[in-house]
Scaffold this active site. Structure first.
Site, PDB file in Angstrom:
ATOM      1  N   SER A   8      40.900  70.489  76.699  1.00 26.84           N
ATOM      2  CA  SER A   8      40.983  69.622  77.880  1.00 26.84           C
ATOM      3  C   SER A   8      39.771  68.709  77.941  1.00 26.84           C
ATOM      4  O   SER A   8      39.801  67.671  78.589  1.00 26.84           O
ATOM      5  CB  SER A   8      41.068  70.475  79.142  1.00 26.84           C
TER       6      SER A   8
ATOM      7  N   CYS B  18      49.272  68.678  85.042  1.00 26.06           N
ATOM      8  CA  CYS B  18      47.841  68.977  85.033  1.00 26.06           C
ATOM      9  C   CYS B  18      47.235  68.885  86.438  1.00 26.06           C
ATOM     10  O   CYS B  18      47.455  67.896  87.142  1.00 26.06           O
ATOM     11  CB  CYS B  18      47.155  67.992  84.090  1.00 26.06           C
TER      12      CYS B  18
ATOM     13  N   GLY C 162      54.125  64.826  76.762  1.00 21.40           N
ATOM     14  CA  GLY C 162      54.570  66.188  76.996  1.00 21.40           C
ATOM     15  C   GLY C 162      55.866  66.198  77.786  1.00 21.40           C
ATOM     16  O   GLY C 162      56.929  66.560  77.268  1.00 21.40           O
TER      17      GLY C 162
ATOM     18  N   TYR D  62      59.247  73.229  82.011  1.00 19.64           N
ATOM     19  CA  TYR D  62      58.075  72.567  81.435  1.00 19.64           C
ATOM     20  C   TYR D  62      56.824  73.110  82.116  1.00 19.64           C
ATOM     21  O   TYR D  62      56.696  73.017  83.336  1.00 19.64           O
ATOM     22  CB  TYR D  62      58.198  71.049  81.654  1.00 19.64           C
ATOM     23  N   TRP D  63      55.927  73.712  81.346  1.00 14.06           N
ATOM     24  CA  TRP D  63      54.723  74.267  81.951  1.00 14.06           C
ATOM     25  C   TRP D  63      53.468  73.843  81.188  1.00 14.06           C
ATOM     26  O   TRP D  63      53.514  73.602  79.980  1.00 14.06           O
ATOM     27  CB  TRP D  63      54.798  75.794  82.049  1.00 14.06           C
ATOM     28  N   GLY D  64      52.367  73.740  81.934  1.00 16.06           N
ATOM     29  CA  GLY D  64      51.098  73.294  81.352  1.00 16.06           C
ATOM     30  C   GLY D  64      50.442  74.396  80.548  1.00 16.06           C
ATOM     31  O   GLY D  64      50.671  75.587  80.780  1.00 16.06           O
TER      32      GLY D  64
ATOM     33  N   ARG E 152      41.931  76.412  75.279  1.00 16.47           N
ATOM     34  CA  ARG E 152      41.965  74.971  75.543  1.00 16.47           C
ATOM     35  C   ARG E 152      40.910  74.581  76.581  1.00 16.47           C
ATOM     36  O   ARG E 152      40.458  73.454  76.645  1.00 16.47           O
ATOM     37  CB  ARG E 152      43.368  74.602  76.037  1.00 16.47           C
TER      38      ARG E 152
HETATM   39  P1  RVP Z   1      52.447  64.519  80.213  1.00 16.03           P
HETATM   40  O1  RVP Z   1      52.999  63.753  79.056  1.00 16.03           O
HETATM   41  O2  RVP Z   1      52.093  63.643  81.375  1.00 16.03           O
HETATM   42  O3  RVP Z   1      53.327  65.647  80.628  1.00 16.03           O
HETATM   43  O4  RVP Z   1      51.062  65.140  79.744  1.00 16.03           O
HETATM   44  C1  RVP Z   1      50.945  65.967  78.628  1.00 16.03           C
HETATM   45  C2  RVP Z   1      49.471  66.245  78.388  1.00 16.03           C
HETATM   46  O5  RVP Z   1      48.921  66.992  79.492  1.00 16.03           O
HETATM   47  C3  RVP Z   1      49.188  67.107  77.194  1.00 16.03           C
HETATM   48  O6  RVP Z   1      49.226  66.410  75.975  1.00 16.03           O
HETATM   49  C4  RVP Z   1      47.794  67.634  77.498  1.00 16.03           C
HETATM   50  O7  RVP Z   1      46.772  66.718  77.183  1.00 16.03           O
HETATM   51  C5  RVP Z   1      47.824  67.770  79.017  1.00 16.03           C
HETATM   52  N1  RVP Z   1      48.044  69.146  79.456  1.00 16.03           N
HETATM   53  C6  RVP Z   1      48.740  70.153  78.869  1.00 16.03           C
HETATM   54  N2  RVP Z   1      48.663  71.244  79.655  1.00 16.03           N
HETATM   55  C7  RVP Z   1      47.935  70.870  80.701  1.00 16.03           C
HETATM   56  C8  RVP Z   1      47.548  71.714  81.827  1.00 16.03           C
HETATM   57  O8  RVP Z   1      48.035  72.823  81.996  1.00 16.03           O
HETATM   58  N3  RVP Z   1      46.655  71.207  82.641  1.00 16.03           N
HETATM   59  N4  RVP Z   1      47.564  69.596  80.586  1.00 16.03           N
END
Ligand code: RVP
Length: 504
Positions: free
Chosen positions: A264, A320, A382, A406-408, A419
């Site tokens: 991150s 995020c 993502g 879809y999960w972070g 990460r």
């Molecule tokens: P998006 O395309 O807006 O869904 O964003 C995807 C990006 O968000 C990933 O490539 C990564 O940099 C970031 N990410 C992934 N997981 C998380 C989180 O849980 N905060 N953030």
């Protein structure tokens, strides 16, 4: 005293492109979206690893598995298989992508000669495939004895317990070809013999692949597909700053084309140590991207550390919550604009072009065009890819609408603590991501082609036939909040109003 930026940081939704002159040659079919994925030196013939479209998929459990990687490489982009899984599983995913030969299918529906029609029907229901190889031991690579296709039996007519050997097309009557037959020759054999499938066998008669008539046609339609010199799909993989000494060798051994440190926050000693270790053990032969950063300082740090590309974006991802929980980050557009300037300056000074990637926060297709116009060489997505059939998550129906999960990576569900690692931690201390649904959007190929057609037509409006030309010619303006309202349909009552869905 703390440093204060003079300008607020902005995001894509606050910008528009102002059209430039477009000549009669500016038509979408003439636009090239080729773009470098890794660094190269001035004067080098071309970048050692280019993509045919400026899209990579996010290093996330809910996005980049081997299925999506194959589908995206078919369209000309690259997936980065998620690293928040065991080294063995990640390497196995890479291996599956690399061993997938476009047009050559390792048979996933196989039965032994003792099987019955009942087994055939059960297998067909499970895999959805109607061509079944009958091999001596029932494995995909066993000695080929025959093929069962739908035309070989009649449901409710052929007895359920009939042995496959009584109705299969036996090997003596099958047209087969040696395992190293080119796809072009396979296609000729298929046409000459008026058949739909061609099994390829080795010298001992063991089944290697099946070539299907329909696959050859679709293979020919994928003019952008991204292949390595062995005609395997190009694939990337995520690594972390902890177990690289074990993970990198396993991924390299599996045949990965490019790595990316998934973090991150990339402006850190952990990243330079990771890149340093790779350079020490593999020189320049292993390509590795790094990030994420949001300013020129961060870019320079990673470029000097030897990164092959640099990813931009903190807190802008759709799932995020880093900005909310930690109060760090930067508007994505401002970050891209500043890093693009730093990339160009670094190129002037050193003769090394380090591509940059805008990662996260792409909501509408036109945000991709904006990111490219602002200087990004490609974008990482993502949410966008999570919506497609090929993403590894469940498709569910909610209030009558199909959704995908879809999960972070920073959510409790993914628990990807590496990460967010600042050294010393071995668990996720607090969440920086959410668990969510996104509207289901069908097959990846259809979605990507529609998106890129829009990107290409906007590029034509700017008089550009390539990404570098767009970056030179683009005129960008900040929009006021009232003019954003003006940009959508307004002051009309929409017919068939449906709840608005993100993207598009
Ligand atoms: P998006 O395309 O807006 O869904 O964003 C995807 C990006 O968000 C990933 O490539 C990564 O940099 C970031 N990410 C992934 N997981 C998380 C989180 O849980 N905060 N953030």
């Amino acid at each position: 005293m703390a440093y204060f930026y003079e300008e607020p940081s902005r995001t894509f939704g606050e910008y528009l492109l102002v059209p430039g002159y477009s000549s009669a040659e500016n038509v979408p079919t003439a636009v090239s979206l080729k773009t470098p994925l890794v660094k190269y030196r001035k004067g080098e013939e071309s970048c050692p690893l280019q993509m045919n479209i400026p899209m990579i998929s996010a290093i996330m459990q809910s996005v980049s598995g081997d299925k999506l990687a194959i589908a995206l490489a078919r369209q000309g982009g690259v997936s980065f298989i998620y690293g928040s899984q065991s080294i063995e599983n990640e390497a196995a995913m890479v291996r599956r992508v690399k061993s997938f030969k476009a047009g050559y299918v390792v048979s996933d529906s196989n039965l032994a000669p003792t099987a019955t029609l009942h087994d055939v029907l059960e297998l067909k229901a499970r895999t959805g495939h109607s061509t079944i190889a009958i091999t001596a031991d029932g494995t995909p690579g066993g000695k080929l004895l025959g093929i069962v296709a739908s035309r070989d039996y009649r449901v409710n007519h052929t007895p359920d317990d009939a042995c496959v050997t009584t109705f299969m097309t036996p090997i003596e009557k099958l047209v087969t070809a040696p395992e190293n037959t080119s796809l072009h020759d396979c296609n000729n054999i298929i046409w000459d013999n008026k058949i739909n499938t061609l099994p390829l066998v080795d010298a001992e008669g063991n089944l290697k692949y099946i070539v299907f008539r329909k696959d050859y046609d679709s293979h020919k339609a994928n003019v952008n597909e991204l292949l390595d010199k062995n005609k395997s799909y190009v694939v990337g993989a995520g690594i972390n700053t902890r177990d690289y000494a074990q993970r990198v060798p396993a991924l390299v051994e599996a045949g990965v084309d490019v790595l990316c440190i998934d973090s991150s926050e990339g402006y850190s000693e952990w990243q330079s140590r990771t890149i340093g270790w790779i350079r020490e053990h593999y020189g320049d032969t292993v390509k590795v991207g790094a990030g994420n950063v949001v300013d020129a300082e961060g870019f320079r740090f990673l470029a000097k550390a030897g990164a092959d590309f640099v990813k931009i974006g903190i807190g802008g991802g759709s799932i995020c919550i880093t900005r909310e929980t930690k109060g760090i980050g930067r508007g994505q557009a401002t970050a891209v604009i500043e890093v693009a300037k730093a990339r160009d300056e670094y190129f002037k000074e050193t003769g090394i072009y380090v591509p940059i990637c805008s990662d996260g926060g792409i909501v509408h297709d036109y945000h991709i065009t904006l990111a490219l116009a602002m200087g990004a060489d490609f974008v990482m997505l993502g949410r966008y890819f999570a919506r497609f059939d090929e993403s590894p998550t469940n498709k569910v129906r909610i209030n009558g609408q199909y959704m995908k999960e879809y999960w972070g990576e920073g959510s409790n569900r993914a628990r990807n603590w590496q990460r967010y690692d600042l050294g010393g931690s071995t668990k996720l201390s607090f969440e920086e991501g959410v668990d969510s649904y996104v509207p289901y959007a069908g097959p990846l190929a259809d979605g990507v082609q529609t998106t890129l057609y829009k990107v290409k037509s906007t590029m034509c409006n700017c008089g550009a036939l390539s990404i570098p030309e767009l970056q030179q010619k683009a005129k960008l303006t900040v929009v006021s909040s009232t003019s954003i309202v003006e940009g959508g349909s307004h002051d009309v009552v929409l017919k068939n109003a449906t709840p608005s869905i993100m993207n598009g």
